[in-house]
Scaffold this motif. Structure first.
Motif, PDB file in Angstrom:
ATOM      1  N   PRO A   1     -42.461  58.195  -8.099  1.00  0.00           N
ATOM      2  CA  PRO A   1     -42.348  58.821  -9.423  1.00  0.00           C
ATOM      3  C   PRO A   1     -41.054  59.576  -9.649  1.00  0.00           C
ATOM      4  O   PRO A   1     -40.424  59.441 -10.701  1.00  0.00           O
ATOM      5  CB  PRO A   1     -43.565  59.757  -9.459  1.00  0.00           C
ATOM      6  N   GLU A   2     -40.630  60.387  -8.658  1.00  0.00           N
ATOM      7  CA  GLU A   2     -39.420  61.188  -8.875  1.00  0.00           C
ATOM      8  C   GLU A   2     -38.167  60.329  -8.990  1.00  0.00           C
ATOM      9  O   GLU A   2     -37.152  60.784  -9.537  1.00  0.00           O
ATOM     10  CB  GLU A   2     -39.260  62.220  -7.759  1.00  0.00           C
TER      11      GLU A   2
ATOM     12  N   ASP B   1     -53.871  59.580  -7.945  1.00  0.00           N
ATOM     13  CA  ASP B   1     -52.545  60.154  -8.163  1.00  0.00           C
ATOM     14  C   ASP B   1     -52.494  60.939  -9.475  1.00  0.00           C
ATOM     15  O   ASP B   1     -53.091  60.543 -10.478  1.00  0.00           O
ATOM     16  CB  ASP B   1     -51.505  59.041  -8.209  1.00  0.00           C
ATOM     17  N   LEU B   2     -51.730  62.048  -9.450  1.00  0.00           N
ATOM     18  CA  LEU B   2     -51.505  62.873 -10.631  1.00  0.00           C
ATOM     19  C   LEU B   2     -50.010  63.103 -10.785  1.00  0.00           C
ATOM     20  O   LEU B   2     -49.335  63.495  -9.830  1.00  0.00           O
ATOM     21  CB  LEU B   2     -52.178  64.247 -10.490  1.00  0.00           C
ATOM     22  N   ILE B   3     -49.469  62.871 -11.977  1.00  0.00           N
ATOM     23  CA  ILE B   3     -48.046  63.073 -12.230  1.00  0.00           C
ATOM     24  C   ILE B   3     -47.905  63.808 -13.560  1.00  0.00           C
ATOM     25  O   ILE B   3     -48.551  63.442 -14.544  1.00  0.00           O
ATOM     26  CB  ILE B   3     -47.288  61.734 -12.309  1.00  0.00           C
ATOM     27  N   VAL B   4     -47.062  64.815 -13.593  1.00  0.00           N
ATOM     28  CA  VAL B   4     -46.764  65.513 -14.842  1.00  0.00           C
ATOM     29  C   VAL B   4     -45.253  65.537 -15.016  1.00  0.00           C
ATOM     30  O   VAL B   4     -44.497  65.750 -14.066  1.00  0.00           O
ATOM     31  CB  VAL B   4     -47.353  66.939 -14.850  1.00  0.00           C
ATOM     32  N   SER B   5     -44.810  65.276 -16.256  1.00  0.00           N
ATOM     33  CA  SER B   5     -43.389  65.122 -16.540  1.00  0.00           C
ATOM     34  C   SER B   5     -43.033  65.800 -17.844  1.00  0.00           C
ATOM     35  O   SER B   5     -43.882  65.959 -18.733  1.00  0.00           O
ATOM     36  CB  SER B   5     -43.044  63.624 -16.625  1.00  0.00           C
ATOM     37  N   THR B   6     -41.778  66.173 -17.977  1.00  0.00           N
ATOM     38  CA  THR B   6     -41.282  66.759 -19.222  1.00  0.00           C
ATOM     39  C   THR B   6     -40.463  65.760 -20.023  1.00  0.00           C
ATOM     40  O   THR B   6     -39.672  66.155 -20.881  1.00  0.00           O
ATOM     41  CB  THR B   6     -40.424  68.003 -18.918  1.00  0.00           C
ATOM     42  N   SER B   7     -40.662  64.479 -19.779  1.00  0.00           N
ATOM     43  CA  SER B   7     -39.995  63.428 -20.539  1.00  0.00           C
ATOM     44  C   SER B   7     -41.036  62.510 -21.161  1.00  0.00           C
ATOM     45  O   SER B   7     -42.082  62.261 -20.547  1.00  0.00           O
ATOM     46  CB  SER B   7     -39.074  62.591 -19.645  1.00  0.00           C
TER      47      SER B   7
ATOM     48  N   ALA C   1     -45.660  50.351 -18.609  1.00  0.00           N
ATOM     49  CA  ALA C   1     -46.083  49.122 -17.935  1.00  0.00           C
ATOM     50  C   ALA C   1     -45.790  49.179 -16.444  1.00  0.00           C
ATOM     51  O   ALA C   1     -46.623  48.786 -15.618  1.00  0.00           O
ATOM     52  CB  ALA C   1     -45.386  47.922 -18.569  1.00  0.00           C
ATOM     53  N   ALA C   2     -44.611  49.674 -16.072  1.00  0.00           N
ATOM     54  CA  ALA C   2     -44.228  49.728 -14.662  1.00  0.00           C
ATOM     55  C   ALA C   2     -45.085  50.727 -13.888  1.00  0.00           C
ATOM     56  O   ALA C   2     -45.556  50.427 -12.775  1.00  0.00           O
ATOM     57  CB  ALA C   2     -42.747  50.088 -14.547  1.00  0.00           C
ATOM     58  N   VAL C   3     -45.286  51.900 -14.459  1.00  0.00           N
ATOM     59  CA  VAL C   3     -46.098  52.922 -13.793  1.00  0.00           C
ATOM     60  C   VAL C   3     -47.526  52.425 -13.626  1.00  0.00           C
ATOM     61  O   VAL C   3     -48.144  52.557 -12.558  1.00  0.00           O
ATOM     62  CB  VAL C   3     -46.059  54.235 -14.595  1.00  0.00           C
ATOM     63  N   THR C   4     -48.065  51.850 -14.699  1.00  0.00           N
ATOM     64  CA  THR C   4     -49.449  51.365 -14.645  1.00  0.00           C
ATOM     65  C   THR C   4     -49.597  50.268 -13.603  1.00  0.00           C
ATOM     66  O   THR C   4     -50.563  50.255 -12.821  1.00  0.00           O
ATOM     67  CB  THR C   4     -49.876  50.853 -16.027  1.00  0.00           C
TER      68      THR C   4
END
Length: 493
Positions: free
Chosen positions: A16-17, A220-226, A234-237
């Motif tokens: 993710p990063e 998994d848990l991801i939080v973003s400011t974008s 699509a890629a993340v999923t």
């Protein structure tokens, strides 16, 4: 392969990063210590320097080997039940402006909710006190809330299956994707409110506890400011679906832009055209009573439109002379619409889709063969018994049906315009898909969908039903895009 910079990732994994923008934290449940059933008091992010370090007396627990991926690797999940939750109020704000992180905010998470959960309240699922994703009591679907509750459009998630959720809140609106399918959206307004990310929760948080027997299991848990672009959705999923054993996900191939025009008789129409010039399938939408062809973000059928365009299918809708109630004019409008689209780009096969009143027009068109190459019919909370519509629902539709047919009594209803009076053989050989709610107070499921499925059961190639019991008429659950796409593919689209 070796780990990526000692982070615990394999080199071929989604990181993710690296692969997303603005990531504040990524939590991977495989990092949580403890055997199956062990209580959890902390959960440190794999990246971002954030730790869930506040819990109530009732702790979340470890689910060891909750899922095994395609390569045989087991993965843990974290279970929250009743009043258990995990919370962070400090390190998530270490780099935040005063007051917290403003929108845009994006949340990516993997979740499994107890099958057939009957929650009696809205419940926080993931996010901050001021900006979060919640499970709606009405519809058992996700909605955003950053001070104001966003409207609920998506399918029910209380199915006991693992899902990947991607949600974005911006000053221009919000979007929610489930397993790569857009399931709800609005555009042009910060409908959800302007709340900020000032802390971080999973589980019930400080809100209403989950009912006994209802659990939220987290991957998994991801939080973003974008904000998350469709291509990145699509890629993340795809990456998380591979890890968590989700076989089929939606695509984000095409933009979804409409054209407004009129047909040969001057009736307003709206259509959506995917890229390409060759022959393509067409979905023709017949609208509910009081609605029109003006489908946009925020309209409950929009996820169907979006999903179809991603598959390379054309979609078109006509005003159909407004409250037509399946009259002959509606059939002319469907035929004119097909002719218009076929003149722009050849139509290979047609799928008829309709909602509520529009179910009449769609089903009659199937019986009559109003347009060529009808591959199947999908209807949601559909009126399929015109006599019932005239006499039922406390007579609420009587005057409109009188106007549509120029009649003054139920005996004036033409049998040829009532699916329940048309010979079952007229519907033979095709595939049909029904979406209906047992709690529908506007169109009785038993008198319409249930009775009609019984009528055609022995002649239809398929007559399956998806029941969205908790959500009433044309609400969340009435338009599940993944199911519609799967049905359309069974029809040969």
């Amino acid at each position: 392969m070796t780990d990526y910079r000692g982070s615990g990732y394999r080199l071929d994994e989604f990181i993710p990063e690296r692969d997303m923008g603005g990531v504040l934290a990524h939590f991977d449940p495989d990092d949580v210590p403890g055997s199956n059933g062990a209580s959890i008091s902390t959960w440190a992010a794999r990246w971002g320097g954030v730790t869930f370090n506040l819990t109530p007396a009732a702790k979340p627990t470890v689910l060891a080997a909750a899922i095994t991926d395609a390569e045989g690797r087991p993965h843990k999940m974290v279970r929250c039940a009743t009043s258990s939750y995990l919370r962070n109020v400090t390190s998530i704000n270490d780099t935040a402006p005063s007051g917290g992180h403003p929108q845009p905010l994006s949340f990516v998470f993997v979740i499994r909710i107890t099958a057939s959960a009957a929650t009696a309240s809205n419940h926080l699922v993931f996010g901050a006190s001021g900006a979060n994703l919640q499970l709606a009591q009405q519809g058992q679907a996700l909605y955003v809330n950053a001070g104001t509750a966003g409207n609920v459009q998506g399918p029910e998630l209380t199915d006991g299956a693992v899902h990947v959720v991607v949600a974005t809140m911006t000053t221009a609106g919000w979007r929610i994707y489930v397993d790569g399918y857009l399931v709800g959206s609005t555009s042009g307004t910060q409908q959800q409110g302007s709340g900020v990310l000032g802390n971080l929760f999973i589980g019930s948080g400080l809100g209403v506890a989950l009912p006994a027997g209802v659990t939220f299991d987290y991957g998994d848990l991801i939080v973003s400011t974008s904000p998350i672009t469709p291509a990145r959705v699509a890629a993340v999923t795809a990456a998380l679906a591979k890890k968590w054993g989700i076989a089929t996900t939606g695509a984000q191939r095409n933009g979804v832009d409409f054209v407004d025009t009129v047909d040969s008789a001057g009736q307003p129409v709206r259509y959506w055209m995917p890229p390409g010039t060759g022959a393509a399938p067409l979905l023709i939408w017949s609208h509910p009573y009081t609605q029109t062809e003006q489908i946009a973000h925020g309209v409950n059928v929009y996820p169907w439109v979006h999903a179809a365009v991603q598959e390379g299918w054309m979609v078109a809708a006509s005003r159909m002379h407004d409250a037509n109630w399946g009259n002959d004019q509606a059939q002319t409008d469907i035929a004119n619409l097909h002719t218009l689209i076929n003149g722009i780009r050849p139509v290979s096969k047609t799928l008829l889709v309709g909602g509520s009143m529009g179910g009449l027009a769609s089903m009659i068109a199937a019986a009559r063969g109003t347009v060529p190459n009808i591959a199947g019919v999908a209807v949601s909370d559909a009126v399929l018994d015109l006599v019932w519509a005239y006499t039922g629902n406390s007579g609420g539709y009587t005057s409109a049906i009188n106007a549509a047919y120029g009649i003054s009594a139920v005996g004036g209803i033409p049998a040829a315009n009532d699916p329940m009076q048309i010979s079952a053989s007229a519907f033979g050989g095709r595939r049909y898909r029904f979406y209906a709610s047992s709690s529908d107070a506007s169109v009785a499921k038993s008198a319409n969908v249930d009775a009609f499925r019984t009528k055609i059961g022995s002649v239809a190639a398929e007559a399956g039903l998806v029941t969205h019991n908790t959500s009433g008429h044309l609400n969340a659950g009435a338009f599940p895009p993944a199911d519609l796409v799967a049905f359309a593919k069974r029809c040969g689209l």
